[in-house]
Design a protein around this motif. Structure first.
Motif: not given
Length: 580
Positions: A557-580
């Motif tokens: 899952p840590c590897a998944v979060s890294l790829v999600i962060a990279a993909g969101l970075g391309i889209l210009g979206v900040a990855p969420a650290m927690e959901m509120r």
């Protein structure tokens, strides 16, 4: 690491070995040999069309080639099985250590996993937004801004050198209308009543501009004819509108490298130089065009014009570059502007326009092809309309703009990250219904939430692991014993990670950043699915009783979060650290 490229190289090597043995002819063209995910995951991890595309030139049956190729592939430790299917497709199953190495590789490389040198440093100019400087950006501009910005980031991620550019359309009649509208607000700032003729811009956003003009010039323009104040007010108003547009873009996190002015092309010889470059190639002539289709003869009068021979480069008709009064048509400065871009040394040009520019595509491509002898490709991407919905009804206008929903309205309703992601949930040339209510919904049906939730879930796991004293640094997790990641769900998720470098290259090559958003949703779905399986199968839970075992389970899952962060970075979206 592009696992698909690695396995394709293995297939080519095996084909070379067959040729060396005499089982295949020498010199076969393998350019169209591909290794891709199979349409049905049940068929394997990868599939190759090698036997199908080589059968005809090899004068052999596809199945015979596939059956000869299979054992060559199975001799490699990475290949668990190579199975011939149908008339000659070859389905490939990879050994478990391959997937474990993918996870370790992601952890070692972090968000750089998937970065590509495909672009080889090619210089690309991406022009986007380029709205008329007559008011705030609207929801349609928002889509173009997000698409263009994400495309620029995608190209950078894939090894291109990118310049983000905005072309200010400040040379046409619309800026004169803007100046007259601002002058009205200037009169109102002096407590004078004014008329608003049809076609002017009565939006409230010009009130402050009129007051600022009053602060600057006082009563100097009162009771003065237009020729006294028009030029100065036009410049003042254009600058004010560009400040407004820059502020709107900042709300989206869009920052341009270059702002180019149409007006700056006039009186500088740049238009003349561009037309002269075409004339030297014999592409400028005096002629009379046929009447437009559907026009009756009495509706049209033939007249000789100065024309660009754009039909030589794929256009439907030749295009006028001078009006009957001797002035330039709107097409002439556009030619000059693109000529200027090619003169600046770009290897590739990309324009992002609204759907109403469809008729512009062929003529502009023809001009660039003619100016560069086809050396510099121009890709024009059209973004279709956006329909903004809330509670089942369409939002039609903004109080500030008076006639349309602004970019600022959208960001105010749902925020920057949601706005950007939703704008990329459809291909650019497909209409988009942006449902504000759904965009804020916390459910699987909301792709923004679903992807963000996946990243936040992993961060929650990492926080709990740290509380238990587990070293969850990427380096530590990459060095963990990952041999236990053998469950089909775990390997399927690792396989989805392996697709990321290939997806980046395909999306960059086709100029389709929406592919990144689609991929992230699928990756998040795999993570959520594995999480849910852990509710019933304790062996799949990320946190185990044994810290060493936990480290191995957390690695995926840590590897998944890294790829999600990279993909969101391309889209210009900040990855969420927690959901509120």
């Amino acid at each position: 690491m592009n696992l698909f490229a690695d396995i394709r190289a293995l297939v080519i090597s095996a084909l070379d070995a067959l040729a060396a043995e005499g089982a295949l002819p020498d010199g076969l063209d393998t350019a169209n040999v591909a290794v891709e995910p199979p349409r049905d995951p049940a068929h394997g991890d990868m599939a190759t069309n090698a036997a199908m595309v080589l059968a005809k030139p090899a004068k052999a049956k596809p199945r015979d080639i596939a059956e000869a190729l299979a054992p060559k592939l199975e001799a490699d430790a990475r290949i668990a099985a190579a199975e011939v299917a149908g008339p000659g497709f070859l389905n490939i199953r990879l050994a478990s250590p391959v997937w474990q190495e993918v996870v370790a590789r992601v952890l070692r490389e972090g968000t750089a996993f998937g970065r590509s040198e495909m672009g080889q440093g090619q210089r690309v100019n991406v022009e986007y937004v380029s709205a008329n400087p007559t008011g705030p950006l609207h929801v349609g501009h928002t889509r173009g801004a997000v698409f263009g910005d994400a495309l620029a980031s995608l190209l950078e991620y894939s090894g291109h050198e990118v310049t983000r550019e905005y072309y200010i359309n400040d040379g046409g009649a619309q800026v004169d209308v803007l100046a007259r509208s601002v002058y009205n607000r200037y009169l109102e700032a002096h407590d004078l009543d004014v008329d608003w003729p049809e076609g002017t811009y009565p939006g409230d956003y010009l009130i402050a501009v009129g007051e600022a003009l009053k602060d600057k010039v006082g009563d100097a323009y009162l009771d003065q004819p237009e020729d006294v104040w028009l030029a100065d007010v036009r410049d003042f108003a254009t600058d004010a509108m560009m400040d407004l547009i820059r502020a709107d873009l900042a709300l989206l996190g869009v920052e341009m490298d270059v702002f180019s002015s149409e007006k700056a092309l006039y009186g500088t010889g740049k238009i003349e130089a561009a037309i002269a470059a075409l004339d030297e190639k014999g592409l400028i002539y005096r002629g009379t065009l046929e009447p437009p289709k559907g026009k009756l003869p009495e509706d049209w009068e033939p007249r000789e014009q100065t024309l660009f021979r754009s039909t030589d480069y794929g256009d439907d008709v030749d295009r006028p570059i001078k009006k009957s009064d001797g002035g330039w048509t709107y097409f002439a400065p556009d030619i000059a502007y693109h000529y200027d871009k090619t003169q600046r040394g770009f290897d590739q040009l990309i324009d992002v326009f609204g759907a109403d520019h469809g008729g512009y595509v062929k003529r502009m491509k023809a001009a660039v092809a003619a100016l560069t002898d086809g050396r510099v490709p121009l890709d024009i991407k059209l973004t279709q309309l956006v329909k903004l919905m809330q509670d089942g009804e369409q939002l039609k206008m903004s109080k500030r703009a008076g006639t349309f929903v602004t970019l600022a309205d959208v960001v105010d309703l749902v925020g920057r990250d949601v706005t950007r992601f939703v704008m990329l949930t459809r291909k650019n040339d497909a209409p988009l219904d942006f449902d504000v209510s759904k965009a804020l919904e916390q459910s699987k049906d909301n792709p923004v939430y679903y992807v963000q939730y996946a990243h936040a879930r992993v961060q929650s796991v990492l926080r709990k692991a740290r509380e238990q004293g587990i070293d969850v640094s990427e380096a530590a997790l990459a060095g963990a014993d990952l041999s236990g990641l053998t469950h089909p769900a775990e390997q399927a998720l690792a396989a989805k990670l392996a697709e990321w470098p290939r997806l980046v290259e395909i999306a960059a090559r086709t100029h389709e950043p929406h592919r990144v958003a689609f991929y992230l949703y699928e990756l998040a779905s795999g993570l959520h699915g594995l999480w849910n399986l852990g509710n019933t199968e304790s062996a799949l839970r990320f946190l185990q009783d044994d810290p060493a075992h936990s480290a191995a389970k957390i690695a995926l899952p840590c590897a998944v979060s890294l790829v999600i962060a990279a993909g969101l970075g391309i889209l210009g979206v900040a990855p969420a650290m927690e959901m509120r």
